[in-house]
Write a protein that holds these residues in place. Structure first.
Motif, short mmCIF file in Angstrom:
data_model
loop_
_atom_site.label_atom_id
_atom_site.label_comp_id
_atom_site.label_asym_id
_atom_site.label_seq_id
_atom_site.Cartn_x
_atom_site.Cartn_y
_atom_site.Cartn_z
N LEU A 1 -8.40 1.83 -12.81
CA LEU A 1 -7.57 0.64 -12.94
C LEU A 1 -6.34 0.94 -13.79
CD1 LEU A 1 -10.48 -1.80 -13.89
CD2 LEU A 1 -9.54 -1.45 -11.60
N LEU B 1 -2.71 -6.18 -0.02
CA LEU B 1 -3.32 -7.45 -0.38
C LEU B 1 -2.63 -8.58 0.35
CD1 LEU B 1 -3.78 -6.81 -4.21
CD2 LEU B 1 -5.47 -6.59 -2.38
N CYS C 1 -8.37 -7.44 -8.50
CA CYS C 1 -9.18 -7.55 -7.29
C CYS C 1 -10.25 -6.46 -7.25
CB CYS C 1 -8.30 -7.47 -6.05
SG CYS C 1 -7.14 -8.84 -5.86
N ALA C 2 -9.91 -5.27 -7.71
CA ALA C 2 -10.88 -4.17 -7.72
C ALA C 2 -12.04 -4.48 -8.66
CB ALA C 2 -10.19 -2.87 -8.14
N PRO D 1 -4.98 -3.75 -14.85
CA PRO D 1 -5.44 -4.87 -14.04
C PRO D 1 -5.08 -6.18 -14.73
CG PRO D 1 -7.27 -3.93 -15.26
CD PRO D 1 -6.09 -3.02 -15.48
N GLY E 1 -3.92 -5.77 -7.83
CA GLY E 1 -4.92 -4.96 -7.13
C GLY E 1 -6.03 -4.50 -8.05
N GLY E 2 -5.71 -4.27 -9.32
CA GLY E 2 -6.73 -3.89 -10.29
C GLY E 2 -7.68 -5.03 -10.58
N GLY F 1 -7.13 0.54 -8.28
CA GLY F 1 -6.29 -0.64 -8.20
C GLY F 1 -5.28 -0.71 -9.32
N HIS F 2 -4.15 -1.33 -9.02
CA HIS F 2 -3.05 -1.48 -9.99
C HIS F 2 -2.63 -2.94 -10.03
CE1 HIS F 2 1.61 -1.14 -10.49
NE2 HIS F 2 1.06 -1.35 -11.68
N LYS G 1 0.81 -1.22 0.00
CA LYS G 1 0.00 0.00 0.00
C LYS G 1 0.84 1.26 0.00
CE LYS G 1 -0.59 0.03 5.05
NZ LYS G 1 -1.58 -0.14 6.14
#
Length: 248
Positions: A94, A25, A77-78, A97, A74-75, A70-71, A4
């Motif tokens: 995003l 995450l 997951c978003a 992702p 993380g993208g 999210g990247h 993060k």
């Protein structure tokens, strides 16, 4: 293999206009490795979303709406999280992702990433597997060019990367399932990124009902290596999404 902390500069740019909640995450930063992981364990994006929801639940009121950013993993997951609670996600941002399950099965870009995953699985050591992973997302030789301490830290996380790929390639969602995500969306790709994520962003730009797609002069790690380029795009998009949310 990020955390993060990569969003610190974005949080600073957003200032007092937003209450930012950055989340590690599972298996990264301060978040523990999935507790149930074992020989028969199958990791899913639903597991990741459960953990994110648990992490933010104490920071939000029941039913409170939020913008979702999210990247990379993380993208992906978003995207899964937005599908679970579309009524609460005011906007979706995003950067590349890695939702590889959305790639056409016969496309060379899908074969490319599947080949990378197979090489990682077949690697004799964690360091060899990590080298393949890091070099794919950055450039050939990137892993060997990193300090020994950084190499060791990355190699220690490759077990979670393998679970991430399991979740990404096993996710049953299709591009048609994204039609429910009608919130304003911004999807970005780096011009120097692998074919797999560039194609994904192109597809998402078409499949998300209210999306804008942008190409940045970066590679996959653009939000970290070129925060001065990526963050202003996110800030401007969120400002516009706020205006949309306030309209009756």
């Amino acid at each position: 293999m990020s955390s993060k902390s990569q969003w610190q500069s974005l949080t600073a740019q957003l200032g007092d206009d937003y209450r930012c909640i950055a989340v590690d995450l599972q298996g990264y930063g301060a978040s523990p490795f999935p507790a149930d992981a074992g020989a028969d364990y199958v990791h899913t994006l639903a597991h990741e979303v459960d953990a994110v929801i648990a992490a933010i639940s104490s920071r939000l009121e029941p039913g409170e709406a939020f913008h979702l950013v999210g990247h990379s993993f993380g993208g992906a997951c978003a995207l899964r999280m937005a599908r679970r609670m579309p009524q609460r996600v005011q906007s979706l941002t995003l950067f590349e992702p890695v939702a590889f399950h959305l790639l056409p099965a016969a496309h060379p870009a899908k074969a490319e990433i599947v080949g990378v995953v197979e090489r990682i699985k077949a690697s004799a050591t964690d360091r060899d597997a990590t080298r393949i992973f890091i070099d794919y997302w950055n450039r050939a030789g990137a892993f060997d060019a990193a300090p020994e301490s950084a190499q060791a830290k990355m190699a220690a996380q490759i077990a979670k990367v393998k679970l991430d790929f399991q979740a990404l390639l096993g996710e049953p969602a299709t591009l048609d399932d994204l039609s429910m995500l009608t919130m304003p969306s911004l999807v970005m790709a780096g011009a120097r990124s692998p074919a797999s994520t560039r194609l994904l962003v192109e597809q998402l730009g078409v499949s998300l009902p209210n999306a804008s797609a942008l190409t940045t002069p970066t590679a996959h790690m653009g939000p970290i290596t070129h925060a001065d380029v990526v963050n202003p795009l996110i800030v401007n998009f969120l400002s516009g999404a706020e205006v949309v949310a306030e309209q009756p």
